[in-house]
Scaffold this active site. Structure first.
Site, PDB file in Angstrom:
ATOM      1  CE  LYS A 200      -2.314  -1.384   3.660  1.00 34.82           C
ATOM      2  NZ  LYS A 200      -1.776  -2.762   3.796  1.00 34.82           N
ATOM      3  NE  ARG A 281       7.027  -1.284  12.551  1.00 30.27           N
ATOM      4  CZ  ARG A 281       6.169  -0.302  12.235  1.00 30.27           C
ATOM      5  NH1 ARG A 281       6.591   0.747  11.538  1.00 30.27           N
ATOM      6  NH2 ARG A 281       4.924  -0.364  12.629  1.00 30.27           N
ATOM      7  CD  GLU A 310      10.665   3.296  16.183  1.00 33.13           C
ATOM      8  OE1 GLU A 310       9.520   3.467  16.641  1.00 33.13           O
ATOM      9  OE2 GLU A 310      10.905   3.226  14.978  1.00 33.13           O
ATOM     10  CG  HIS A 329       7.558   5.455  14.184  1.00 37.36           C
ATOM     11  ND1 HIS A 329       7.763   4.182  14.649  1.00 37.36           N
ATOM     12  CD2 HIS A 329       6.620   5.326  13.200  1.00 37.36           C
ATOM     13  CE1 HIS A 329       6.982   3.339  13.988  1.00 37.36           C
ATOM     14  NE2 HIS A 329       6.285   4.020  13.098  1.00 37.36           N
TER      15      HIS A 329
HETATM   16  N1  LIG Z   1       6.644   5.091   9.499  1.00 34.59           N
HETATM   17  C1  LIG Z   1       5.375   4.935   9.722  1.00 34.59           C
HETATM   18  O1  LIG Z   1       4.788   5.628  10.519  1.00 34.59           O
HETATM   19  C2  LIG Z   1       4.617   3.899   8.955  1.00 34.59           C
HETATM   20  C3  LIG Z   1       3.296   4.133   8.570  1.00 34.59           C
HETATM   21  C4  LIG Z   1       2.616   3.143   7.854  1.00 34.59           C
HETATM   22  C5  LIG Z   1       3.267   1.961   7.570  1.00 34.59           C
HETATM   23  N2  LIG Z   1       4.520   1.755   8.014  1.00 34.59           N
HETATM   24  C6  LIG Z   1       5.226   0.520   7.719  1.00 34.59           C
HETATM   25  O2  LIG Z   1       5.427   0.427   6.324  1.00 34.59           O
HETATM   26  C7  LIG Z   1       5.458  -0.936   5.936  1.00 34.59           C
HETATM   27  C8  LIG Z   1       4.551  -1.133   4.746  1.00 34.59           C
HETATM   28  O3  LIG Z   1       3.222  -0.842   5.088  1.00 34.59           O
HETATM   29  P1  LIG Z   1       2.049  -1.150   4.050  1.00 34.59           P
HETATM   30  O4  LIG Z   1       0.817  -0.615   4.637  1.00 34.59           O
HETATM   31  O5  LIG Z   1       2.451  -0.696   2.699  1.00 34.59           O
HETATM   32  O6  LIG Z   1       2.043  -2.721   4.108  1.00 34.59           O
HETATM   33  P2  LIG Z   1       1.621  -3.705   2.950  1.00 34.59           P
HETATM   34  O7  LIG Z   1       1.425  -5.017   3.579  1.00 34.59           O
HETATM   35  O8  LIG Z   1       0.512  -3.126   2.155  1.00 34.59           O
HETATM   36  O9  LIG Z   1       2.904  -3.785   2.031  1.00 34.59           O
HETATM   37  C9  LIG Z   1       4.064  -4.477   2.351  1.00 34.59           C
HETATM   38  C10 LIG Z   1       4.593  -5.099   1.074  1.00 34.59           C
HETATM   39  O10 LIG Z   1       5.870  -5.647   1.358  1.00 34.59           O
HETATM   40  C11 LIG Z   1       5.997  -6.802   0.578  1.00 34.59           C
HETATM   41  N3  LIG Z   1       7.084  -7.641   1.045  1.00 34.59           N
HETATM   42  C12 LIG Z   1       7.053  -8.635   1.969  1.00 34.59           C
HETATM   43  N4  LIG Z   1       8.257  -9.189   2.073  1.00 34.59           N
HETATM   44  C13 LIG Z   1       9.076  -8.542   1.219  1.00 34.59           C
HETATM   45  C14 LIG Z   1      10.443  -8.660   0.887  1.00 34.59           C
HETATM   46  N5  LIG Z   1      11.221  -9.558   1.451  1.00 34.59           N
HETATM   47  N6  LIG Z   1      10.931  -7.824  -0.050  1.00 34.59           N
HETATM   48  C15 LIG Z   1      10.149  -6.903  -0.645  1.00 34.59           C
HETATM   49  N7  LIG Z   1       8.854  -6.751  -0.368  1.00 34.59           N
HETATM   50  C16 LIG Z   1       8.324  -7.559   0.560  1.00 34.59           C
HETATM   51  C17 LIG Z   1       4.629  -7.428   0.658  1.00 34.59           C
HETATM   52  O11 LIG Z   1       4.431  -8.334  -0.405  1.00 34.59           O
HETATM   53  C18 LIG Z   1       3.737  -6.227   0.552  1.00 34.59           C
HETATM   54  O12 LIG Z   1       3.341  -5.983  -0.775  1.00 34.59           O
HETATM   55  C19 LIG Z   1       5.075  -1.713   7.180  1.00 34.59           C
HETATM   56  O13 LIG Z   1       6.233  -2.172   7.813  1.00 34.59           O
HETATM   57  C20 LIG Z   1       4.426  -0.698   8.054  1.00 34.59           C
HETATM   58  O14 LIG Z   1       4.528  -1.026   9.406  1.00 34.59           O
HETATM   59  C21 LIG Z   1       5.218   2.692   8.683  1.00 34.59           C
HETATM   60  O1  LIG Z   2       2.898   0.650  11.220  1.00 35.44           O
HETATM   61  C1  LIG Z   2       2.352   1.740  11.297  1.00 35.44           C
HETATM   62  O2  LIG Z   2       1.132   1.907  11.136  1.00 35.44           O
HETATM   63  C2  LIG Z   2       3.181   2.925  11.543  1.00 35.44           C
HETATM   64  O3  LIG Z   2       4.466   2.598  11.854  1.00 35.44           O
HETATM   65  C3  LIG Z   2       2.567   3.865  12.506  1.00 35.44           C
HETATM   66  O4  LIG Z   2       2.934   3.591  13.821  1.00 35.44           O
HETATM   67  P1  LIG Z   2       2.375   4.511  14.995  1.00 35.44           P
HETATM   68  O5  LIG Z   2       0.946   4.190  15.142  1.00 35.44           O
HETATM   69  O6  LIG Z   2       3.155   4.147  16.196  1.00 35.44           O
HETATM   70  O7  LIG Z   2       2.570   5.920  14.572  1.00 35.44           O
END
Ligand SMILES: NC(=O)c1ccc[n+]([C@@H]2O[C@H](COP(=O)([O-])OP(=O)(O)OC[C@H]3O[C@@H](n4cnc5c(N)ncnc54)[C@H](O)[C@@H]3O)[C@@H](O)[C@H]2O)c1
Ligand SMILES: O=C(O)[C@H](O)COP(=O)(O)O
Length: 780
Positions: A200, A281, A310, A329
């Protein structure tokens, strides 16, 4: 309250009658319902339902909290230590966290079975011990979509800030400097961005990067190539992505496979001078290796929102590195995302506490609403068959090998058996153990008990209107206390079907029977001869035990026969003895079914985490609005309202009455506006509630203390699947019963049970009063 006492109270059966008084999903789309109450399945809960308690350990958007407060007691305790969390958790039914709370095995253990739902207000669930949650039957839900855009925007913000040295230049200027040549940046045009993880967030980052003029490639072993192609993005291997990229943006989840995936070896494959962004992450990067790569100039710059630990330590070399831009974060931290996440997670947690299957469940199967409604009676049948089969085992233990056969005219891929298997497992385990089994932990529970369940599909010819023709449960390598239940091949065998929406037992061993699975069951084997039904019936009649169904299955006239008798009440031991003494009866067994058919998705052993009054309010509101819209002053007048039926209603009714309701029709019904059918159901509910009676009785010990208290409700109901039918079924339910061994022994359990029973009784009275109250008000 002692733990034992509390679990006793929790396991008090409620008046919830999933297939009796529940209204079908389309009822939930009645226009008068406020948004909050519209849901996939509106089950009328006549429970004593105290509000559940939900602990929120990290900042959650106010709109979500407000919604939550309408349903639960909300304890917002931020900054709890792990010990404090473990202490508090035993008082909580649900927990809502963000990424900062570690929900470890210890947390689940400390909850002593009370914690039913963990809501992760965000995407990543790497801070929740999923295996432990599943073993404890605790549902984990997340909010996977509401912060996607925020995270993607933050990724782009870091990418651009890094490329133009925004953070460093800003800090320098604030320190009184003016260094224009030091902070010369790089442009994006014609540069290649490798998006690692094309989910996503990754795809939203890719979309935005294209608008910045970048060439975008992506690596994701699980992403469909056509989705990437449609966006004009090339999916490449891990090595190719690393070697082609000028910029790398990380968007994969943290899993054992992705942990430290960006390590020395990976950095060695990158172009010299590559720039890296991480909003996924921290753990996907080997942080020491990144520092080395930065120092060596392999990585020119990095922009990081997430860290292995963190917050990272203050003297972290990575955080302090001149070429690294950092944020604490903040990916999900926009006002909009936080409101959205809060609502998304609160709705999922409330659904979980109500026993609904959430589409964002992380450790339970997601079953589409239309499949669920179609499978519902088979779900009950499955649990009943499991319960029957295990009670037929001599000694009740040693059940290790179970075979389940599903016979259906549908194709092999058109049946999701996970729900059914979970319920059979529940039925097999719960009567002989203290374990509580639900959809979340069924497979784990079976494994823990060494129960090996194999499933077989039989594809039948004919019309595939019903998802299943019959379900058969066989237990191998055991002896039966009712030998006639053994099949020719030496297994205990029971088979059931759904008839008119109700579960029926249709085969025991090799004897065909037909008995509706409600109340409890007596199975007798005798030599087929006149008068047997009467003799058994009169023993039960003398005991005031109501027979709700009876059927005789025989090999041939005057040969061996099995009589199956459904009874509403449990006969006394003396009555059972009398039946056993009837000369022609060669073997017999009494089998307890369920006092209240189990709600598959209920996550607790018995208490519905539901504010019953809220549910009554919905019904009362429906009655009120119907009276208004039909201009009726009294309930009686409302009931007399002639129904206008259009062609569609007539067709639908005909289909329902003939049982010919296929999935397409059901779906279209659930999408159509509520009309005749809904109204009929509402009237039926009014009838049921108005006719219901509550009777309470007590048995006392010699010293006057209460030994047993029974509260019985009697209500009448029409079969919801047959709205036009006037025939009604009598339905008796023992609300609570406890035995001398469990009676009040100074622990307070007895008085709690009495309280619970009284509260249940008053719930029913108040529903009736509320409905007639509205009627009276409207007539003024
Ligand atoms: N920094 C933040 O605040 C924040 C916010 C939202 C999401 N995130 C993190 O971002 C990441 C992605 O979120 P998302 O909502 O897009 O998740 P998602 O599940 O929609 O997408 C993750 C994608 O990674 C792929 N994947 C799995 N293993 C893999 C590998 N070895 N190599 C390459 N791709 C691989 C999956 O097939 C999937 O398409 C998650 O770790 C989530 O926790 C962080
Ligand atoms: O995985 C997530 O949704 C993000 O890392 C957001 O994390 P937070 O809710 O601690 O901001």
């Amino acid at each position: 309250m002692s733990a034992a006492a509390s679990s006793k109270l929790l396991s008090t059966p409620s008046l919830r009658k999933p297939w009796g008084v529940s209204l079908p999903p389309r009822f939930a789309s009645f226009p008068a319902l406020p948004r909050r109450t519209r849901r996939r399945s509106l089950v009328i809960v006549l429970s004593m339902g105290a509000k559940p308690t939900v602990l929120v350990t990290e900042k959650l958007g106010e709109a979500g909290l407000e919604l939550l407060r309408g349903f639960a007691n909300v304890d917002c305790s931020y900054d709890l230590s792990h010990e404090e969390l473990c202490t508090k958790i035993s008082l909580c039914d649900a927990l809502i966290v963000r990424s900062g709370t570690k929900v470890t095995r210890e947390v689940f253990e400390s909850s002593v079975g009370r914690l039913k739902v963990v809501g992760r207000a965000g995407v990543g669930i790497d801070n929740v011990d999923l295996a432990a949650a599943t073993e404890h039957g605790c549902l984990v839900v997340n909010a996977p979509t509401a912060n996607t855009i925020a995270a993607a925007e933050h990724g782009i913000a870091l990418l651009t800030a890094m490329a133009r040295n925004i953070a460093q230049a800003s800090a320098s200027m604030k320190a009184g400097e003016w260094k224009r040549s030091k902070y010369v940046g790089v442009s994006f045009g014609e540069k290649t961005l490798a998006v690692m993880g094309f989910g996503k967030v990754g795809s939203e980052v890719a979309r935005r990067a294209k608008f910045l003029g970048m060439k975008v490639v992506a690596h994701d072993p699980y992403a469909p190539a056509d989705r990437a192609r449609a966006m004009g993005i090339e999916l490449v291997t891990f090595d190719e992505a690393l070697s082609r990229a000028d910029f790398i943006s990380l968007h994969m989840p943290l899993t054992p496979a992705t942990s430290k995936i960006m390590n020395d070896e990976a950095f060695a494959k990158m172009k010299k001078g590559v720039r890296i962004v991480n909003v996924a992450r921290g753990g996907v990067i080997d942080e020491d290796a990144l520092v080395r790569a930065l120092d060596a100039g392999v990585v020119k710059q990095a922009a990081l929102d997430v860290f292995t630990e963190e917050p990272p330590s203050k003297d972290s070399k990575l955080v302090q590195h001149e070429s690294v831009t950092v944020t604490p974060h903040l990916g999900a931290s926009t006002v909009e995302a936080q409101e959205g996440v809060a609502i998304e997670i609160v709705e999922a947690v409330i659904g979980g506490l109500k026993g609904e299957l959430s589409s964002t469940a992380v450790n339970a199967p997601m079953v589409p609403a239309e499949v669920l409604s179609e499978l519902a009676p088979f779900v009950v049948l499955s649990e009943m068959l499991g319960r029957l089969a295990v009670q037929l085992v001599a000694g009740g233990s040693g059940v290790k090998t179970v075979k389940v056969t599903y016979a259906s005219a549908r194709g092999p891929d058109d049946l999701d058996t996970r729900l059914l298997r979970a319920m059979i497992t529940k039925g097999l385990i719960e009567p002989i153990s203290s374990m509580f089994v639900n959809l979340v932990n069924a497979d784990v529970a079976a494994k823990q008990r060494g129960l090996h369940i194999t499933e077989e599909r039989i594809i039948l010819g004919g019309s595939p209107e019903s998802p299943l023709e019959f379900i058969q449960v066989q237990i191998a390598n055991v002896e039966s206390k009712f030998p006639s239940a053994m099949s020719e091949t030496g297994e205990i065998k029971v088979e059931g079907r759904v008839k008119d929406g109700l579960p029926h037992l249709t085969k025991v061993g090799s004897f065909e029977v037909d008995v509706s699975l409600e109340g409890s069951l007596i199975l007798c084997r005798q030599v087929d001869q006149p008068g047997m039904i009467g003799r058994v019936g009169s023993v039960l009649g003398e005991e005031n035990v109501n027979v709700n169904f009876m059927s005789v299955g025989r090999i041939a006239p005057r040969k061996q026969a099995v009589m199956a008798i459904g009874v509403d009440e449990e006969p006394t031991k003396a009555a059972l003895k009398k039946i056993g003494e009837i000369p022609a009866i060669e073997e017999f067994v009494f089998l307890k079914l369920l006092k209240a058919p189990s709600n598959l998705f209920r996550l607790s052993p018995g208490k519905d985490a539901e504010d019953g009054d809220g549910e009554f309010a919905i019904i009362v509101e429906q009655v009120e609005s119907s009276m208004k819209s039909f201009g009726k002053k009294t309930l009686e007048e409302l009931k007399e309202q002639p129904m206008k039926r259009g062609r569609r209603e007539k067709e639908r009714e005909r289909a329902l009455l003939s049982g010919k309701k296929n999935r397409v029709e059901q779906r279209s019904e659930s999408q159509s506006s509520p009309t005749f059918y809904h109204f009929k159901l509402l009237l039926q509910f009014i009838d049921m509630a108005s006719d219901s009676k509550v009777s309470e009785s007590e048995t006392r010990n010699a010293d006057g203390s209460v030994m047993e208290k029974r509260v019985e409700t009697v209500h009448y109901q029409s079969t919801p699947a047959r709205p036009g039918q006037t025939e009604r079924r009598r339905d008796v339910e023992v609300v609570h019963q406890y035995h001398p061994s469990e009676a009040d022994s100074g622990s307070g359990a007895g008085s709690m049970v009495a309280d619970a029973a009284a509260s249940m009784a008053s719930s029913i009275r108040s529903t009736k009063d509320a409905i007639s109250g509205k009627a009276n008000e409207s007539s003024k």
